[in-house]
Design a protein around this motif. Structure first.
Motif, PDB file in Angstrom:
ATOM      1  N   GLY A 163      53.319  21.683  16.012  1.00 11.38           N
ATOM      2  CA  GLY A 163      52.953  20.692  17.011  1.00 11.38           C
ATOM      3  C   GLY A 163      51.841  21.124  17.942  1.00 11.38           C
TER       4      GLY A 163
ATOM      5  N   TRP B  73      44.444  13.365  25.901  1.00  8.67           N
ATOM      6  CA  TRP B  73      45.341  14.471  26.201  1.00  8.67           C
ATOM      7  C   TRP B  73      45.377  14.760  27.696  1.00  8.67           C
ATOM      8  CZ3 TRP B  73      48.893  15.265  23.049  1.00  8.67           C
ATOM      9  CH2 TRP B  73      48.740  15.467  21.684  1.00  8.67           C
TER      10      TRP B  73
ATOM     11  N   ARG C  66      45.502  15.373  13.917  1.00  7.44           N
ATOM     12  CA  ARG C  66      46.764  16.116  14.005  1.00  7.44           C
ATOM     13  C   ARG C  66      47.882  15.202  13.512  1.00  7.44           C
ATOM     14  NH1 ARG C  66      47.811  20.471  17.332  1.00  7.44           N
ATOM     15  NH2 ARG C  66      45.632  20.978  16.992  1.00  7.44           N
TER      16      ARG C  66
ATOM     17  N   VAL D  40      53.633  15.088  16.604  1.00 10.41           N
ATOM     18  CA  VAL D  40      52.637  14.431  17.452  1.00 10.41           C
ATOM     19  C   VAL D  40      52.798  12.914  17.402  1.00 10.41           C
ATOM     20  CG1 VAL D  40      50.166  14.029  17.775  1.00 10.41           C
ATOM     21  CG2 VAL D  40      51.000  16.333  17.288  1.00 10.41           C
TER      22      VAL D  40
END
Length: 427
Positions: free
Chosen positions: A98, A280, A312, A317
């Protein structure tokens, strides 16, 4: 969802612990978020959501492996071996599936016994026994040129200092603040001889960010300190998420600074995340303070979501982002509502749940959903791990059932697999 630059969330266990307060808070959050349709109707529809769940995920196992390894080396006094593996994890940018940095997990495990004993004493109103931290000081003195040993000891001082501050009362505030500053000063002295960029060690740069809590003017340093860290380790989302939380008005910044640094971070990490750096940085800030929607550019944020998923694409996620869109960004009612423009932005982000579910979700990670439900900063009286898994599963299924209520009202079901989401006819 508060993320310290280096300290990962404490592992949850099934041991008997007081659960009523934390579980009640979790259930209240679930009711408030998903109470817009009749409860019995939604509960009935959840039975038509066929989604495999993983109570224990690869991410959890990887985190536990690194933490346990750090703790094992410390308990067996294999300090040189510990230092070697921390240096390797730093240089190799070793991380979990992760995206969690292994150095932070190793260092956390290595100091866990000392820190836990001090925290327990302080929560009981007692003075922590100094034997544990003194033993670490002696070990570090035997290895003065080892930055991993300085790191472990410095972070132990940081954790204990934060525990002093967290347990302060009106009567003890002055004394506890003084002890907080003492521990942070010692941590700063320990780290002073070692430079993160010179040693190519993100763990040292992250520790410098942790020291912001005791800086006299942290506002002047937060952007630069986190920029140094993110430039060293752009692949680790935790650093960007911590930057966003640190720039909230209740910490060291304001909404304008938050948006500016989110854009700068997106630019600096474009090769790694596309526009995902912007998203993010905002993720934990929005979870803590919905007022951050005031400056957020919805289109930029949503583009970032898509870029993160493209780069990702693992289920840890995907569950994180789906829980964020489905729970944190759920429309609010009554006094919880923000100005109309901000509610419109929230609704657009909440709408991303559709394509996350339809195109990307393959398995449910219940703990992520339950931890998303818990209020930021809630640490006392956490529910047991089993309760968190059960409530996380309930939260996820209710969100999905509500989102597709019209489609499955005719008795059809929705199923998830590696091929994507699909409908099953009524029996």
């Amino acid at each position: 969802m508060t993320f310290d630059p280096l300290a990962p969330p404490e592992p949850l266990s099934d041991s008997a612990r007081p659960a009523r307060t934390g579980l009640a808070r979790l259930l209240d959050g679930l009711t408030g978020l998903l109470g817009r349709k009749p409860e019995l109707d939604i509960d009935s529809l959840t039975k038509r959501i066929l989604l495999p769940a993983l109570p224990v995920t690869d991410e959890e196992m990887a985190r536990a492996t690194h933490q346990d390894k750090g703790q094992k080396f410390a308990r067996q006094e294999q300090w040189e071996d510990l230092a070697e593996i921390i240096e390797y994890a730093d240089s190799a940018r070793l991380r979990t599936p992760g995206g969690e940095a292994a150095t932070g997990l190793l260092a956390y495990g290595a100091r866990a016994d000392v820190v836990s004993a001090a925290e327990d004493a302080l929560h009981d109103g007692a003075e922590p026994d100094g034997d544990g931290i003194d033993a670490l000081e002696e070990i570090r003195a035997d290895l003065p040129d080892s930055y991993p040993m300085a790191l472990v000891l410095a972070l132990a001082h940081v954790d204990i200092g934060l525990a002093w501050r967290a347990t302060a009362t009106d009567l003890t505030a002055t004394r506890h603040e003084a002890r907080f500053l003492e521990h942070f000063k010692r941590a700063e002295d320990l780290l002073a001889p070692f430079d993160g960029p010179d040693l190519d060690a993100p763990s040292l740069a992250a520790a410098q960010c942790a020291l912001l809590a005791a800086r006299p003017t942290p506002r002047l340093r937060v952007a630069d300190d986190y920029a140094t860290l993110i430039d060293l380790d752009p692949d680790t989302p935790r650093h960007m998420r911590a930057l966003g939380e640190a720039l909230l008005p209740t910490r060291y910044g304001d909404y304008e600074s938050l948006d500016l640094e989110a854009r700068r971070t997106a630019s600096r990490t474009q090769d790694v995340w596309g526009t995902g750096g912007y998203t993010w940085v905002y993720l934990d800030a929005l979870a803590r303070d919905p007022g951050a929607l005031a400056r957020l550019e919805a289109e930029f944020f949503i583009d970032g979501l898509r870029d993160i998923v493209a780069r990702r694409h693992n289920q840890h996620v995907i569950n994180q982002l789906a829980a964020f869109c489905g729970l944190i960004m759920a429309p609010k009612i009554g006094t919880s509502r923000l100005p109309a423009a901000q509610e419109a932005t929230r609704a657009r982000i909440h709408g991303c749940l559709d394509w996350l579910l339809e195109n990307h979700l393959q398995e449910l990670h219940p703990l992520i959903w339950s931890q998303t439900l818990l209020s930021p900063g809630l640490t006392p009286a956490l529910p047991s791990r089993r309760a968190l898994v059960a409530r996380g599963r309930q939260a996820a299924l209710r969100v999905i059932a509500e989102r597709f209520a019209e489609e499955i009202a005719d008795g059809t079901s929705i199923a998830f697999s590696s091929a994507g989401m699909y409908r099953l006819p009524a029996l």
